[in-house]
Design a protein around this motif. Structure first.
Motif, PDB file in Angstrom:
ATOM      1  N   VAL A  97       0.868  -1.181   0.000  1.00 13.06           N
ATOM      2  CA  VAL A  97       0.000   0.000   0.000  1.00 13.06           C
ATOM      3  C   VAL A  97       0.901   1.226   0.000  1.00 13.06           C
ATOM      4  O   VAL A  97       1.612   1.473   0.969  1.00 13.06           O
ATOM      5  CB  VAL A  97      -0.943   0.026   1.219  1.00 13.06           C
ATOM      6  N   ASN A  98       0.875   1.968  -1.090  1.00 11.38           N
ATOM      7  CA  ASN A  98       1.751   3.137  -1.206  1.00 11.38           C
ATOM      8  C   ASN A  98       1.095   4.355  -0.583  1.00 11.38           C
ATOM      9  O   ASN A  98      -0.106   4.566  -0.714  1.00 11.38           O
ATOM     10  CB  ASN A  98       2.081   3.407  -2.671  1.00 11.38           C
ATOM     11  N   ALA A  99       1.930   5.194   0.062  1.00 12.75           N
ATOM     12  CA  ALA A  99       1.399   6.357   0.772  1.00 12.75           C
ATOM     13  C   ALA A  99       2.037   7.666   0.344  1.00 12.75           C
ATOM     14  O   ALA A  99       1.718   8.703   0.919  1.00 12.75           O
ATOM     15  CB  ALA A  99       1.605   6.176   2.282  1.00 12.75           C
ATOM     16  N   ALA A 100       2.931   7.643  -0.665  1.00 11.20           N
ATOM     17  CA  ALA A 100       3.625   8.902  -0.962  1.00 11.20           C
ATOM     18  C   ALA A 100       4.189   9.026  -2.371  1.00 11.20           C
ATOM     19  O   ALA A 100       4.653  10.100  -2.727  1.00 11.20           O
ATOM     20  CB  ALA A 100       4.761   9.113   0.041  1.00 11.20           C
ATOM     21  N   SER A 101       4.194   7.986  -3.176  1.00 10.27           N
ATOM     22  CA  SER A 101       4.756   8.079  -4.530  1.00 10.27           C
ATOM     23  C   SER A 101       3.711   8.621  -5.490  1.00 10.27           C
ATOM     24  O   SER A 101       2.547   8.226  -5.432  1.00 10.27           O
ATOM     25  CB  SER A 101       5.223   6.704  -5.015  1.00 10.27           C
ATOM     26  N   SER A 102       4.134   9.498  -6.413  1.00 11.31           N
ATOM     27  CA  SER A 102       3.151  10.166  -7.274  1.00 11.31           C
ATOM     28  C   SER A 102       3.233   9.785  -8.747  1.00 11.31           C
ATOM     29  O   SER A 102       2.404  10.227  -9.542  1.00 11.31           O
ATOM     30  CB  SER A 102       3.306  11.688  -7.144  1.00 11.31           C
ATOM     31  N   ASN A 103       4.214   8.965  -9.142  1.00  9.09           N
ATOM     32  CA  ASN A 103       4.337   8.591 -10.553  1.00  9.09           C
ATOM     33  C   ASN A 103       3.094   7.827 -11.013  1.00  9.09           C
ATOM     34  O   ASN A 103       2.751   6.792 -10.445  1.00  9.09           O
ATOM     35  CB  ASN A 103       5.583   7.727 -10.750  1.00  9.09           C
ATOM     36  N   PRO A 104       2.408   8.299 -12.053  1.00  7.83           N
ATOM     37  CA  PRO A 104       1.177   7.634 -12.510  1.00  7.83           C
ATOM     38  C   PRO A 104       1.380   6.198 -12.966  1.00  7.83           C
ATOM     39  O   PRO A 104       0.436   5.401 -12.937  1.00  7.83           O
ATOM     40  CB  PRO A 104       0.710   8.515 -13.675  1.00  7.83           C
ATOM     41  N   ASP A 105       2.597   5.837 -13.402  1.00  6.78           N
ATOM     42  CA  ASP A 105       2.830   4.473 -13.882  1.00  6.78           C
ATOM     43  C   ASP A 105       2.528   3.429 -12.811  1.00  6.78           C
ATOM     44  O   ASP A 105       2.147   2.302 -13.128  1.00  6.78           O
ATOM     45  CB  ASP A 105       4.275   4.309 -14.354  1.00  6.78           C
ATOM     46  N   ILE A 106       2.708   3.785 -11.550  1.00  3.95           N
ATOM     47  CA  ILE A 106       2.414   2.849 -10.460  1.00  3.95           C
ATOM     48  C   ILE A 106       0.959   2.412 -10.540  1.00  3.95           C
ATOM     49  O   ILE A 106       0.631   1.231 -10.408  1.00  3.95           O
ATOM     50  CB  ILE A 106       2.710   3.499  -9.096  1.00  3.95           C
ATOM     51  N   THR A 107       0.085   3.371 -10.788  1.00  4.64           N
ATOM     52  CA  THR A 107      -1.346   3.095 -10.876  1.00  4.64           C
ATOM     53  C   THR A 107      -1.710   2.377 -12.168  1.00  4.64           C
ATOM     54  O   THR A 107      -2.492   1.425 -12.161  1.00  4.64           O
ATOM     55  CB  THR A 107      -2.138   4.411 -10.768  1.00  4.64           C
ATOM     56  N   TYR A 108      -1.151   2.834 -13.276  1.00  5.45           N
ATOM     57  CA  TYR A 108      -1.500   2.208 -14.553  1.00  5.45           C
ATOM     58  C   TYR A 108      -1.111   0.732 -14.582  1.00  5.45           C
ATOM     59  O   TYR A 108      -1.737  -0.075 -15.271  1.00  5.45           O
ATOM     60  CB  TYR A 108      -0.838   2.963 -15.709  1.00  5.45           C
ATOM     61  N   LYS A 109      -0.085   0.362 -13.809  1.00  2.27           N
ATOM     62  CA  LYS A 109       0.369  -1.030 -13.769  1.00  2.27           C
ATOM     63  C   LYS A 109      -0.338  -1.851 -12.699  1.00  2.27           C
ATOM     64  O   LYS A 109      -0.123  -3.060 -12.606  1.00  2.27           O
ATOM     65  CB  LYS A 109       1.880  -1.072 -13.516  1.00  2.27           C
ATOM     66  N   ALA A 110      -1.163  -1.215 -11.866  1.00  3.80           N
ATOM     67  CA  ALA A 110      -1.789  -1.904 -10.733  1.00  3.80           C
ATOM     68  C   ALA A 110      -3.231  -2.301 -11.042  1.00  3.80           C
ATOM     69  O   ALA A 110      -3.831  -1.852 -12.019  1.00  3.80           O
ATOM     70  CB  ALA A 110      -1.736  -1.024  -9.492  1.00  3.80           C
ATOM     71  N   GLY A 111      -3.797  -3.146 -10.177  1.00  3.31           N
ATOM     72  CA  GLY A 111      -5.185  -3.569 -10.337  1.00  3.31           C
ATOM     73  C   GLY A 111      -5.399  -4.263 -11.666  1.00  3.31           C
ATOM     74  O   GLY A 111      -4.689  -5.211 -12.007  1.00  3.31           O
ATOM     75  N   VAL A 112      -6.359  -3.774 -12.448  1.00  2.00           N
ATOM     76  CA  VAL A 112      -6.614  -4.372 -13.760  1.00  2.00           C
ATOM     77  C   VAL A 112      -5.436  -4.167 -14.705  1.00  2.00           C
ATOM     78  O   VAL A 112      -5.368  -4.791 -15.765  1.00  2.00           O
ATOM     79  CB  VAL A 112      -7.901  -3.803 -14.393  1.00  2.00           C
ATOM     80  N   GLY A 113      -4.499  -3.298 -14.314  1.00  4.69           N
ATOM     81  CA  GLY A 113      -3.291  -3.092 -15.110  1.00  4.69           C
ATOM     82  C   GLY A 113      -2.275  -4.204 -14.949  1.00  4.69           C
ATOM     83  O   GLY A 113      -1.293  -4.253 -15.692  1.00  4.69           O
ATOM     84  N   GLY A 114      -2.486  -5.098 -13.972  1.00  8.60           N
ATOM     85  CA  GLY A 114      -1.600  -6.252 -13.822  1.00  8.60           C
ATOM     86  C   GLY A 114      -1.203  -6.584 -12.399  1.00  8.60           C
ATOM     87  O   GLY A 114      -1.329  -7.723 -11.961  1.00  8.60           O
TER      88      GLY A 114
END
Length: 402
Positions: free
Chosen positions: A133-150
């Motif tokens: 569970v991330n609490a401070a990183s802002s790079n959008p790639d983290i999100t695009y790669k998460a959940g349905v992203g893989g």
């Protein structure tokens, strides 16, 4: 076989003893597990040039852990934090993550402050089935790669650079009435990324346009030629995503060129610090930026956090990282209570469905495991930072594919 009295069978009696012993053993094991603390890892830079951010992160998490334990813990068990030093270096962050997984057996990890480290951690926690569970990183790639992203084991309770850019743009257009923009941002992944996302959301607003686009190197100190071009362009606002030490220089040179009160600053460059405002108060007046959290947020629970933090740490004022790690641990605690389990998979499923009432407002997660949460809008008014409200922005994943 019968285990009831009155059945004269030695073989049956022996079997009953074995069953009873096995049951007692299972009960003892379950009791031992219940007595053990729930371990949650905190990975952040504790050494190196970004160590101050890691210190704030750990202090915020420790304050939340104390509150939780003082209230009786979780599921009748104490909460124990395990700290790891990433140094803001991907290889070090991965090594710290591996130690937590292999040696400390932590089912849940909160980390990292630095986006490059978090991106490097994602494949490891996915393979190990450990919840990140991330609490401070802002790079959008983290999100695009998460959940349905893989990466189904990664969640983020923090706004992305994309969300920040979209939030600032919405306020600048809808509230301030700006339509004509110039870009002057730092020449880095952060600065260029913020402008890329600004352009992605710009078509939502009829008539909004970017008249000029310039980027500066960290070492630059003379912006007069670019600012003169912006003055001639007729821009109403400069979209600036930059370094804290550069913003005062730009502000002073805007004052020299007569841009004070004529062209506003919007974006993110630590506009709200005393040093930046003092550099050119007339220029900074009307500057707008968005933040995940600020100590001045008037919500009662946020103000209580500030006071509790200052009391716990000798009067030190908490920063953004202290709050977000405090809040994220409270979020994870609610998910554990909801799941009635501290197992990573159970908590992951609870997070996906959670509706968490944070001090800033309600938080839910989208199908990329990205928190949908309010951001604070801040405007400099008469030389002082004033909170203008919050905006909740959802990531437009479809726009990225266009």
């Amino acid at each position: 076989m019968s285990c009831f009295p009155g059945i004269p069978s030695l073989r049956a009696a022996a079997r009953c003893v074995l069953v009873a012993m096995a049951g007692a053993g299972a009960f003892t094991l379950a009791a031992a597990e219940a007595a053990e603390p729930i371990k949650i890892g905190i990975i952040a830079p504790m050494s190196g040039p970004n160590a101050r951010y890691g210190a704030f992160a750990n202090k915020g998490a420790a304050l939340a852990a104390k509150e939780i334990n003082d209230a009786g813990g979780l599921l009748g068990r104490k909460l124990e934090l395990v700290s790891g030093d990433s140094q803001c270096v991907p290889a070090e962050g991965v090594a710290a993550t591996q130690r937590m997984i292999s040696l400390d057996k932590t089912p849940i990890i909160i980390g990292d402050v630095c986006s490059s480290v978090t991106l490097a951690m994602e494949p490891l926690v996915e393979e190990s089935k450990v919840l990140l569970v991330n609490a401070a990183s802002s790079n959008p790639d983290i999100t695009y790669k998460a959940g349905v992203g893989g990466f189904k084991w990664t969640f983020r309770n923090y706004p992305t650079d994309e969300v920040r850019a979209a939030t600032v743009l919405e306020y600048a257009v809808k509230t301030k009435g700006f339509k004509k923009f110039a870009v002057l941002s730092v020449d880095s992944d952060y600065g260029r990324g913020a402008i890329k996302f600004t352009k992605r959301y710009l078509p939502k607003y009829e008539g909004a346009e970017i008249l000029s686009e310039d980027y500066y190197k960290d070492s630059e100190t003379d912006f007069r030629s670019v600012l003169s071009k912006i003055r001639r362009s007729g821009a109403q606002a400069i979209i600036l995503y930059g370094q804290a030490d550069t913003t005062p220089i730009i502000a002073r040179q805007m004052l020299e060129l007569g841009l004070a009160g004529k062209v506003a600053l919007v974006g993110n460059g630590e506009f709200n610090t005393k040093e930046t405002i003092a550099a050119a108060p007339k220029v900074m007046n009307g500057a707008v930026e968005a933040a995940a959290w600020l100590p001045e947020v008037p919500a009662p629970r946020s103000l209580k956090f500030v006071e509790d933090y200052k009391k716990a740490y000798g009067g030190e004022m908490p920063n953004n990282h202290a709050y977000t790690h405090y809040d994220t641990l409270q979020l994870v605690a609610q998910a554990i209570r909801s799941a009635k389990s501290a197992k990573g998979e159970d908590v992951r499923n609870a997070l996906a469905a959670i509706k968490y009432d944070s001090p800033m407002g309600v938080v839910t997660f989208d199908d990329h495991n990205q928190a949908v949460q309010p951001m604070v809008l801040l405007e400099i008014v008469d030389g002082k930072p004033v909170i203008k409200g919050t905006i909740t922005t959802k990531v437009d994943y479809g726009a990225a594919a266009k």
